[in-house]
Design a protein around this motif. Structure first.
Motif, short mmCIF file in Angstrom:
data_model
loop_
_atom_site.label_atom_id
_atom_site.label_comp_id
_atom_site.label_asym_id
_atom_site.label_seq_id
_atom_site.Cartn_x
_atom_site.Cartn_y
_atom_site.Cartn_z
N ARG A 1 -47.08 -50.51 7.35
CA ARG A 1 -48.26 -50.66 6.51
C ARG A 1 -48.68 -52.12 6.35
O ARG A 1 -49.84 -52.40 6.09
CB ARG A 1 -47.99 -50.06 5.13
N TYR A 2 -47.73 -53.03 6.54
CA TYR A 2 -48.05 -54.45 6.38
C TYR A 2 -48.67 -55.05 7.64
O TYR A 2 -49.21 -56.15 7.59
CB TYR A 2 -46.78 -55.23 6.01
N VAL A 3 -48.58 -54.35 8.76
CA VAL A 3 -49.20 -54.86 9.99
C VAL A 3 -50.41 -54.03 10.38
O VAL A 3 -51.03 -54.28 11.40
CB VAL A 3 -48.19 -54.87 11.17
N GLY A 4 -50.77 -53.06 9.56
CA GLY A 4 -51.91 -52.21 9.87
C GLY A 4 -53.20 -52.97 10.02
O GLY A 4 -54.06 -52.63 10.84
N SER A 5 -53.37 -54.06 9.24
CA SER A 5 -54.62 -54.84 9.32
C SER A 5 -54.75 -55.58 10.64
O SER A 5 -55.83 -56.05 10.98
CB SER A 5 -54.67 -55.85 8.16
#
Length: 374
Positions: free
Chosen positions: A323-327
């Protein structure tokens, strides 16, 4: 959003002493520059477009005030006929003022209604607009229902709905791929009450460099001192827009491959050490009749156990951290099953390759030498 490789854009600025655009346009970001003032911007833009369109090899030509895939934006809050604005609701629409023929040039299909034409020329207020599918579906349910409805700039209770939606076009990108499709409203540049720079788009069968020369020559006929800049294909613009993302992807791939290589080397070293430490045990097993395949599988089984333990620990951690690399991802979900499956297959192949040499070496041990091994 697709364009052919022989589409390109160029910007042509004009300087004017007139006032800044109205407040609904105040968030437009333009470069500062020095240029020869234009006495009649719209007339100059139309003449230049008509001249470009009549050039050999040109199929379509049009211009817009906001360049696509450039990161620039012009957005405005909108009041829409029949829609009650809720507290905290996002009613922003991303705007662009364009010339007739712009949609044909960009290959954007008309879903309902009509395109801009000469009847929309004149005046200093926007009276008509073309919405994209996302805008029409959000407010009216379908493109067909949007035609003939009205909208206005601002969200005040007394906002005048002076803009008639005369057409709906297919969704396209605006700022770039990462931002995705926005709710968009296109207005005719011919009704613009303020000066602006324009970006020309030309669909041509000519090579890019030849078209650049033809464009410069055509603009020079209008005003030899008028500068044009950022001559490029849309593919080139897209490459620039995705430059940072591609750099991050390249570096991530390189570091991932390096980490995989180091892990494979480490696993090979561990298993080679295990084989050396168990040389006498392996020799005894073989002396007692254990086949070479059984000895090789004994070593490979330990390798695969390490793989299973690693996946059991690593996959849940990767799922939580995704979720922290989704962007930073585009076109793939952080929890994409096919990507995760491919990663597991690659790790399995690397692990098997790293354990293969020690297992083969163990299966080829001479039992007599192994029993005397200290």
């Amino acid at each position: 959003y697709r364009v052919s490789s022989n589409s390109f854009s160029a910007r042509s600025p004009c300087v004017s002493s007139r006032k800044d655009p109205p407040t609904n346009r105040s968030r437009v970001r333009l470069k500062s520059f020095n240029a020869t003032p234009c006495s009649d911007l719209l007339s100059a833009a139309r003449r230049s477009k008509n001249g470009i369109k009549s050039s050999p090899g040109v199929k379509e030509a049009g211009f817009a005030s906001v360049p696509l895939l450039h990161g620039w934006e012009w957005d405005s809050s909108m009041s829409v006929e029949g829609h009650q604005i809720k507290d905290g609701e996002d009613v922003q629409a991303f705007m662009n003022s364009i010339s007739p023929g712009y949609f044909r040039t960009m290959g954007v299909p008309m879903l309902a209604g009509r395109d801009f034409d000469p009847r929309d020329a004149g005046g200093e207020k926007f009276r008509v607009a073309v919405a994209n599918r996302k805008f029409a579906t959000h407010y009216f349910g379908s493109p067909e229902k949007a035609v003939g409805r009205r909208a206005g700039f601002g969200t005040a209770p007394n906002t005048k709905l002076e803009i008639e939606i005369v057409g709906v076009v297919e969704d396209t990108l605006y700022e770039g791929p990462r931002e995705g499709v926005r709710r968009q409203m296109f207005v005719p540049n011919a009704q613009s009450g303020f000066p602006t720079s324009v970006v020309y788009y030309v669909r041509t069968s000519m090579p890019a460099q030849a078209m650049y020369r033809a464009l410069r020559a055509e603009v020079a006929k209008l005003d030899p001192a008028l500068p044009i800049y950022e001559l490029k294909t849309l593919e080139g613009q897209l490459d620039e827009t995705l430059g940072t993302e591609r750099l991050i992807a390249t570096l991530s791939t390189a570091f991932g491959l390096l980490a995989t290589l180091l892990a494979a080397i480490g696993l090979y070293g561990v298993m080679a050490y295990v084989v050396v430490r168990r040389t006498r045990e392996i020799g005894l097993r073989m002396a007692l009749g254990a086949p070479q395949s059984a000895v090789a599988w004994m070593v490979m089984r330990e390798v695969l156990i390490l793989l299973v333990i690693g996946c059991a620990v690593g996959i849940p951690i990767a799922f939580v951290l995704s979720r922290y690399v989704g962007s930073q991802l585009f076109g793939v979900q952080p929890t994409d099953a096919s990507t995760a499956g491919a990663a597991v297959l690659v790790l399995t192949a690397v692990t098997a390759a790293a354990g293969l040499i020690p297992s083969l070496r163990a299966s080829l041990i001479d039992p007599m030498k192994a029993l005397r091994y200290e």
